[in-house]
Design a protein around this motif. Structure first.
Motif, PDB file in Angstrom:
ATOM      1  N   LEU A 112       0.619  -1.432   0.006  1.00 33.64           N
ATOM      2  CA  LEU A 112       0.166  -0.155  -0.156  1.00 33.64           C
ATOM      3  C   LEU A 112       0.742   1.437  -0.043  1.00 33.64           C
ATOM      4  O   LEU A 112       0.653   2.130  -0.842  1.00 33.64           O
ATOM      5  N   LEU A 113       1.948   1.273   0.680  1.00 30.63           N
ATOM      6  CA  LEU A 113       2.770   2.518   0.814  1.00 30.63           C
ATOM      7  C   LEU A 113       3.505   2.599  -0.264  1.00 30.63           C
ATOM      8  O   LEU A 113       3.921   3.810  -0.757  1.00 30.63           O
ATOM      9  N   GLN A 116       0.857   1.868  -3.705  1.00 31.30           N
ATOM     10  CA  GLN A 116      -0.412   2.300  -3.646  1.00 31.30           C
ATOM     11  C   GLN A 116      -1.418   0.983  -4.161  1.00 31.30           C
ATOM     12  O   GLN A 116      -2.489   1.329  -4.900  1.00 31.30           O
ATOM     13  N   GLU A 117      -1.145  -0.275  -3.960  1.00 31.61           N
ATOM     14  CA  GLU A 117      -2.051  -1.432  -4.044  1.00 31.61           C
ATOM     15  C   GLU A 117      -3.353  -1.455  -3.440  1.00 31.61           C
ATOM     16  O   GLU A 117      -3.397  -0.747  -2.155  1.00 31.61           O
ATOM     17  N   ARG A 118      -4.402  -1.498  -4.109  1.00 33.70           N
ATOM     18  CA  ARG A 118      -5.772  -1.457  -3.171  1.00 33.70           C
ATOM     19  C   ARG A 118      -6.069  -2.820  -2.499  1.00 33.70           C
ATOM     20  O   ARG A 118      -5.865  -3.821  -3.190  1.00 33.70           O
ATOM     21  N   GLU A 229       0.091  -8.752  -8.068  1.00 34.57           N
ATOM     22  CA  GLU A 229      -0.126  -7.768  -6.997  1.00 34.57           C
ATOM     23  C   GLU A 229       0.025  -8.681  -5.741  1.00 34.57           C
ATOM     24  O   GLU A 229      -0.402  -9.727  -5.648  1.00 34.57           O
TER      25      GLU A 229
END
Length: 291
Positions: A112-113, A116-118, A229
């Motif tokens: 995420l950091l 920016q993976e959801r 991902e």
């Protein structure tokens, strides 16, 4: 690997984690008072020797592209190996591996950091349940140095897998692994010399076996996390715990208790659920595309 090959990625990660357990088992055969830094240097050296023949047939003019990321990952890998030896030689194999498998949970916030993976509710819940399983296995009534070392290993594994995305796409898996080991070798040698122990070359064979197994795992991670991902497949990393239990029983007479079985259920069942949910989503997406 196709970006839609989630099922294949999960299968490869399962195989990779099973193979990695045998690397850990070889480490556990070492003497508890052995030279840790020397053994880690031997692992780096034998990894380079194993990988060189596979890299001779690849074009190398772009080998230095993205060198800073190789240097970063190489030293994260090196220090992870050091703490892995310390942790595995201080606790049962399955317990050490259970803590190592905090890595998939750590990968979620890192993904995420950094990218920016959801994060979906499904992936978050699967990771949380898996981590609860880890806690059930280790029964954290007290914090020991060995447990801290194992958690550091988990963090280095998570960082290395996430940072695969930063590596140049034109490099082969073998080249990536070779660079990872080469850049960390000078520090590994310096630490081995600083350790000041008599050189025990008999440990080289064990180091070579450990390197061979862990390179298979690392290569699979490079292939998978380059194209899929992390939040979709990271929970597959947990399945190696079952292999660690089996190897611990057969090789080291480490009999798991009821908490190990319960913890393993928390780890494996969310993975199955996640895989089925992903397959369902892919099927729906294909149907929508046709319509």
């Amino acid at each position: 690997m196709s970006k839609n090959s989630v099922g294949l990625a999960i299968f490869l990660l399962i195989i990779g984690n099973i193979v990695a357990v045998f690397s850990d088992a070889l480490i556990k055969t070492l003497s508890a008072d052995g030279a840790v830094f020397q053994f880690v240097f031997f692992r780096q050296l034998t990894a380079i020797i194993i990988l060189l023949p596979f890299c001779l047939f690849n074009r190398a003019e772009n080998l230095l592209v993205g060198l800073k990321w190789h240097i970063l990952r190489g030293h994260i890998w090196l220090f992870g190996a050091i703490f892995m030896v310390l942790a595995i030689n201080s606790m049962p194999l399955a317990t050490a591996n259970a803590i190592f498998y905090a890595a998939p949970l750590l990968m979620l916030p890192l993904a995420l950091l950094l990218f920016q993976e959801r994060l979906t509710k499904t992936t978050i819940l699967a990771a949380i349940l898996g981590f609860i399983g880890v806690l059930i296995v280790i029964k954290p009534t007290e914090i020991t140095w060995a447990a801290i070392f194992a958690f550091i290993v988990a963090l280095t594994m998570a960082l290395n897998n996430i940072l695969v995305r930063k590596l140049p796409k034109q490099l082969s898996v073998f080249q990536v692994l070779l660079l990872t080991n080469i850049v960390g070798t000078p520090v590994a040698l310096a630490l081995a010399i600083w350790e000041g122990r008599t050189w025990d070359w008999s440990a080289m064979l064990t180091a070579a076996g450990s390197s061979g197994f862990i390179l298979i795992y690392a290569g699979i991670c490079v292939m998978v996390y380059r194209s899929i991902e992390a939040n979709k497949v990271a929970s597959a990393e947990y399945t190696g715990l079952l292999a660690a239990v089996a190897v611990g029983i057969v090789w080291f007479d480490e009999i798991p208790d009821l908490s190990m079985a319960l913890g393993a259920a928390f780890i494996i069942l969310p993975l199955i659920w996640l895989a089925k949910n992903e397959a369902k989503q892919n099927k729906l997406a294909k149907l929508e595309a046709v319509n």
